[in-house]
Write a protein that holds these residues in place. Structure first.
Motif, PDB file in Angstrom:
ATOM      1  N   VAL A 158      13.086 -18.353-101.782  1.00  8.11           N
ATOM      2  CA  VAL A 158      11.833 -19.087-101.603  1.00  8.11           C
ATOM      3  C   VAL A 158      10.893 -18.292-100.709  1.00  8.11           C
ATOM      4  O   VAL A 158       9.702 -18.135-100.997  1.00  8.11           O
ATOM      5  N   ALA A 159      11.456 -17.765 -99.612  1.00  8.98           N
ATOM      6  CA  ALA A 159      10.639 -16.961 -98.695  1.00  8.98           C
ATOM      7  C   ALA A 159      10.107 -15.720 -99.399  1.00  8.98           C
ATOM      8  O   ALA A 159       8.960 -15.315 -99.179  1.00  8.98           O
ATOM      9  N   ASP A 160      10.940 -15.128-100.264  1.00  6.70           N
ATOM     10  CA  ASP A 160      10.519 -13.914-100.972  1.00  6.70           C
ATOM     11  C   ASP A 160       9.233 -14.149-101.767  1.00  6.70           C
ATOM     12  O   ASP A 160       8.387 -13.270-101.870  1.00  6.70           O
ATOM     13  N   ARG A 161       9.091 -15.359-102.302  1.00  4.12           N
ATOM     14  CA  ARG A 161       7.899 -15.660-103.108  1.00  4.12           C
ATOM     15  C   ARG A 161       6.641 -15.794-102.242  1.00  4.12           C
ATOM     16  O   ARG A 161       5.525 -15.665-102.734  1.00  4.12           O
ATOM     17  N   LEU A 162       6.840 -16.046-100.944  1.00  2.78           N
ATOM     18  CA  LEU A 162       5.701 -16.186-100.031  1.00  2.78           C
ATOM     19  C   LEU A 162       5.313 -14.868 -99.380  1.00  2.78           C
ATOM     20  O   LEU A 162       4.313 -14.792 -98.663  1.00  2.78           O
ATOM     21  N   LEU A 163       6.104 -13.834 -99.638  1.00  3.94           N
ATOM     22  CA  LEU A 163       5.899 -12.559 -98.963  1.00  3.94           C
ATOM     23  C   LEU A 163       4.834 -11.681 -99.601  1.00  3.94           C
ATOM     24  O   LEU A 163       4.416 -10.691 -99.002  1.00  3.94           O
ATOM     25  N   GLY A 164       4.407 -12.040-100.819  1.00  5.29           N
ATOM     26  CA  GLY A 164       3.483 -11.195-101.570  1.00  5.29           C
ATOM     27  C   GLY A 164       2.301 -10.666-100.782  1.00  5.29           C
ATOM     28  O   GLY A 164       2.091  -9.442-100.728  1.00  5.29           O
ATOM     29  N   PRO A 165       1.513 -11.527-100.143  1.00  2.41           N
ATOM     30  CA  PRO A 165       0.348 -11.026 -99.392  1.00  2.41           C
ATOM     31  C   PRO A 165       0.732 -10.070 -98.270  1.00  2.41           C
ATOM     32  O   PRO A 165       0.037  -9.083 -98.026  1.00  2.41           O
ATOM     33  N   TRP A 166       1.824 -10.350 -97.589  1.00  5.36           N
ATOM     34  CA  TRP A 166       2.287  -9.481 -96.508  1.00  5.36           C
ATOM     35  C   TRP A 166       2.720  -8.122 -97.047  1.00  5.36           C
ATOM     36  O   TRP A 166       2.401  -7.084 -96.464  1.00  5.36           O
ATOM     37  N   VAL A 167       3.438  -8.149 -98.154  1.00  4.07           N
ATOM     38  CA  VAL A 167       3.921  -6.903 -98.752  1.00  4.07           C
ATOM     39  C   VAL A 167       2.754  -6.064 -99.243  1.00  4.07           C
ATOM     40  O   VAL A 167       2.691  -4.848 -99.000  1.00  4.07           O
ATOM     41  N   ARG A 168       1.807  -6.717 -99.904  1.00  2.00           N
ATOM     42  CA  ARG A 168       0.645  -5.973-100.402  1.00  2.00           C
ATOM     43  C   ARG A 168      -0.182  -5.402 -99.251  1.00  2.00           C
ATOM     44  O   ARG A 168      -0.677  -4.268 -99.324  1.00  2.00           O
ATOM     45  N   ALA A 169      -0.317  -6.165 -98.166  1.00  6.91           N
ATOM     46  CA  ALA A 169      -1.068  -5.675 -97.006  1.00  6.91           C
ATOM     47  C   ALA A 169      -0.367  -4.483 -96.367  1.00  6.91           C
ATOM     48  O   ALA A 169      -1.005  -3.487 -96.011  1.00  6.91           O
ATOM     49  N   ALA A 170       0.954  -4.554 -96.238  1.00  5.07           N
ATOM     50  CA  ALA A 170       1.709  -3.447 -95.658  1.00  5.07           C
ATOM     51  C   ALA A 170       1.600  -2.199 -96.518  1.00  5.07           C
ATOM     52  O   ALA A 170       1.423  -1.085 -96.010  1.00  5.07           O
ATOM     53  N   ALA A 171       1.680  -2.391 -97.839  1.00  8.00           N
ATOM     54  CA  ALA A 171       1.572  -1.248 -98.751  1.00  8.00           C
ATOM     55  C   ALA A 171       0.168  -0.650 -98.700  1.00  8.00           C
ATOM     56  O   ALA A 171       0.005   0.573 -98.730  1.00  8.00           O
ATOM     57  N   LYS A 172      -0.832  -1.502 -98.591  1.00  3.69           N
ATOM     58  CA  LYS A 172      -2.220  -1.038 -98.599  1.00  3.69           C
ATOM     59  C   LYS A 172      -2.534  -0.168 -97.384  1.00  3.69           C
ATOM     60  O   LYS A 172      -3.285   0.812 -97.485  1.00  3.69           O
ATOM     61  N   ILE A 173      -1.968  -0.528 -96.226  1.00  2.00           N
ATOM     62  CA  ILE A 173      -2.256   0.259 -95.026  1.00  2.00           C
ATOM     63  C   ILE A 173      -1.270   1.418 -94.849  1.00  2.00           C
ATOM     64  O   ILE A 173      -1.347   2.161 -93.870  1.00  2.00           O
ATOM     65  N   GLY A 174      -0.361   1.549 -95.812  1.00  2.00           N
ATOM     66  CA  GLY A 174       0.525   2.709 -95.820  1.00  2.00           C
ATOM     67  C   GLY A 174       1.784   2.595 -94.997  1.00  2.00           C
ATOM     68  O   GLY A 174       2.405   3.616 -94.667  1.00  2.00           O
ATOM     69  N   LEU A 175       2.193   1.379 -94.648  1.00  2.00           N
ATOM     70  CA  LEU A 175       3.426   1.216 -93.891  1.00  2.00           C
ATOM     71  C   LEU A 175       4.633   1.403 -94.802  1.00  2.00           C
ATOM     72  O   LEU A 175       4.645   0.938 -95.940  1.00  2.00           O
ATOM     73  N   SER A 176       5.644   2.064 -94.286  1.00  2.00           N
ATOM     74  CA  SER A 176       6.901   2.194 -95.014  1.00  2.00           C
ATOM     75  C   SER A 176       7.820   1.050 -94.595  1.00  2.00           C
ATOM     76  O   SER A 176       7.622   0.435 -93.539  1.00  2.00           O
ATOM     77  N   PRO A 177       8.849   0.744 -95.401  1.00  2.00           N
ATOM     78  CA  PRO A 177       9.798  -0.301 -94.994  1.00  2.00           C
ATOM     79  C   PRO A 177      10.445   0.001 -93.640  1.00  2.00           C
ATOM     80  O   PRO A 177      10.641  -0.917 -92.831  1.00  2.00           O
ATOM     81  N   ASP A 178      10.767   1.269 -93.393  1.00  2.00           N
ATOM     82  CA  ASP A 178      11.369   1.626 -92.103  1.00  2.00           C
ATOM     83  C   ASP A 178      10.413   1.345 -90.950  1.00  2.00           C
ATOM     84  O   ASP A 178      10.828   0.893 -89.872  1.00  2.00           O
ATOM     85  N   GLN A 179       9.140   1.610 -91.155  1.00  2.00           N
ATOM     86  CA  GLN A 179       8.162   1.331 -90.104  1.00  2.00           C
ATOM     87  C   GLN A 179       8.042  -0.165 -89.839  1.00  2.00           C
ATOM     88  O   GLN A 179       7.884  -0.590 -88.690  1.00  2.00           O
ATOM     89  N   VAL A 180       8.140  -0.962 -90.894  1.00  2.00           N
ATOM     90  CA  VAL A 180       8.110  -2.420 -90.714  1.00  2.00           C
ATOM     91  C   VAL A 180       9.347  -2.870 -89.943  1.00  2.00           C
ATOM     92  O   VAL A 180       9.265  -3.744 -89.071  1.00  2.00           O
ATOM     93  N   SER A 181      10.495  -2.260 -90.231  1.00  2.00           N
ATOM     94  CA  SER A 181      11.724  -2.592 -89.495  1.00  2.00           C
ATOM     95  C   SER A 181      11.569  -2.283 -88.010  1.00  2.00           C
ATOM     96  O   SER A 181      11.975  -3.078 -87.151  1.00  2.00           O
ATOM     97  N   VAL A 182      10.978  -1.140 -87.705  1.00  2.00           N
ATOM     98  CA  VAL A 182      10.762  -0.763 -86.307  1.00  2.00           C
ATOM     99  C   VAL A 182       9.760  -1.716 -85.654  1.00  2.00           C
ATOM    100  O   VAL A 182       9.929  -2.125 -84.497  1.00  2.00           O
ATOM    101  N   LEU A 183       8.718  -2.086 -86.392  1.00  2.00           N
ATOM    102  CA  LEU A 183       7.734  -3.036 -85.877  1.00  2.00           C
ATOM    103  C   LEU A 183       8.395  -4.383 -85.580  1.00  2.00           C
ATOM    104  O   LEU A 183       8.134  -5.000 -84.535  1.00  2.00           O
TER     105      LEU A 183
END
Length: 200
Positions: free
Chosen positions: A9-34
């Motif tokens: 259920v949470a995964d379906r709400l993540l779309g805007p966050w994922v798109r925003a992270a991808a747009k600003i060039g964040l990698s998954p590892d950088q999100v983990s560190v954040l």
């Protein structure tokens, strides 16, 4: 374990966050560190032990949990999932658990209880990965998963901001949370061990 089952259920709400992270060039590892950085901020706030800081800590710990979902979703979105990223995520999650529990512990100066709580949480996670290491498969069973713990930490942070007087046996709401983590963590570790032992 209750909240982990709603991860889809949470995964379906993540779309805007994922798109925003991808747009600003964040990698998954950088999100983990954040996410880990936010957990450290939560720990610092809880360590102060004052009402407004409990509220800040609560917001930070809930944000940590959300970002912990974003990193995995971003990895799938970018198709860059890797064993290295999974390892980094799990290691930082454990350090985040230690940091936040340490923050709560310092805030109420109950170090023995904090030690029992953090070892319970770590043994729960250790049993899950050790069971996987012997070839049975990753074990997520138990009474409190990480999502549940984060939710409880956030709720307790809010409650402690409003009411921090002793409730039971001289423990306030933070002390009761640590006692819960200690008892349930070690119980879950034993539960996982016995379940895996019967499968061997």
């Amino acid at each position: 374990m209750t909240l982990d089952q709603y991860r889809s259920v949470a995964d379906r709400l993540l779309g805007p966050w994922v798109r925003a992270a991808a747009k600003i060039g964040l990698s998954p590892d950088q999100v983990s560190v954040l996410a880990f950085g936010v957990a450290v901020a939560a720990a610092g706030a809880f360590a102060v032990g004052e009402p407004v800081f409990y509220l800040v800590g609560a917001l930070c710990v809930l944000l940590n949990g959300w970002l912990d979902l974003v990193d995995g979703a971003l990895a799938r979105h970018l198709e860059v999932s890797s064993d290295g990223g999974d390892l980094l995520d799990h290691v930082l999650d454990r350090y985040a658990d230690i940091a936040v529990i340490a923050g709560f512990t310092v805030g109420i100066e109950s170090y023995a209880l904090g030690f029992a709580a953090v070892t319970g949480v770590l043994m729960t996670s250790y049993m899950g990965t050790q069971i996987q290491a012997v070839g049975i498969g990753r074990e997520y069973g138990g009474l409190l998963g990480r999502a549940d713990r984060l939710a409880l930490m956030g709720i307790v942070g809010v409650v402690a901001a409003v009411y921090s007087a002793p409730i039971v046996a001289g423990l306030n709401v933070v002390g009761l949370l640590l006692a819960l983590f200690a008892a349930v963590g070690h119980l879950t570790a034993v539960q996982r061990f016995l379940g895996a032992w019967s499968d061997l």
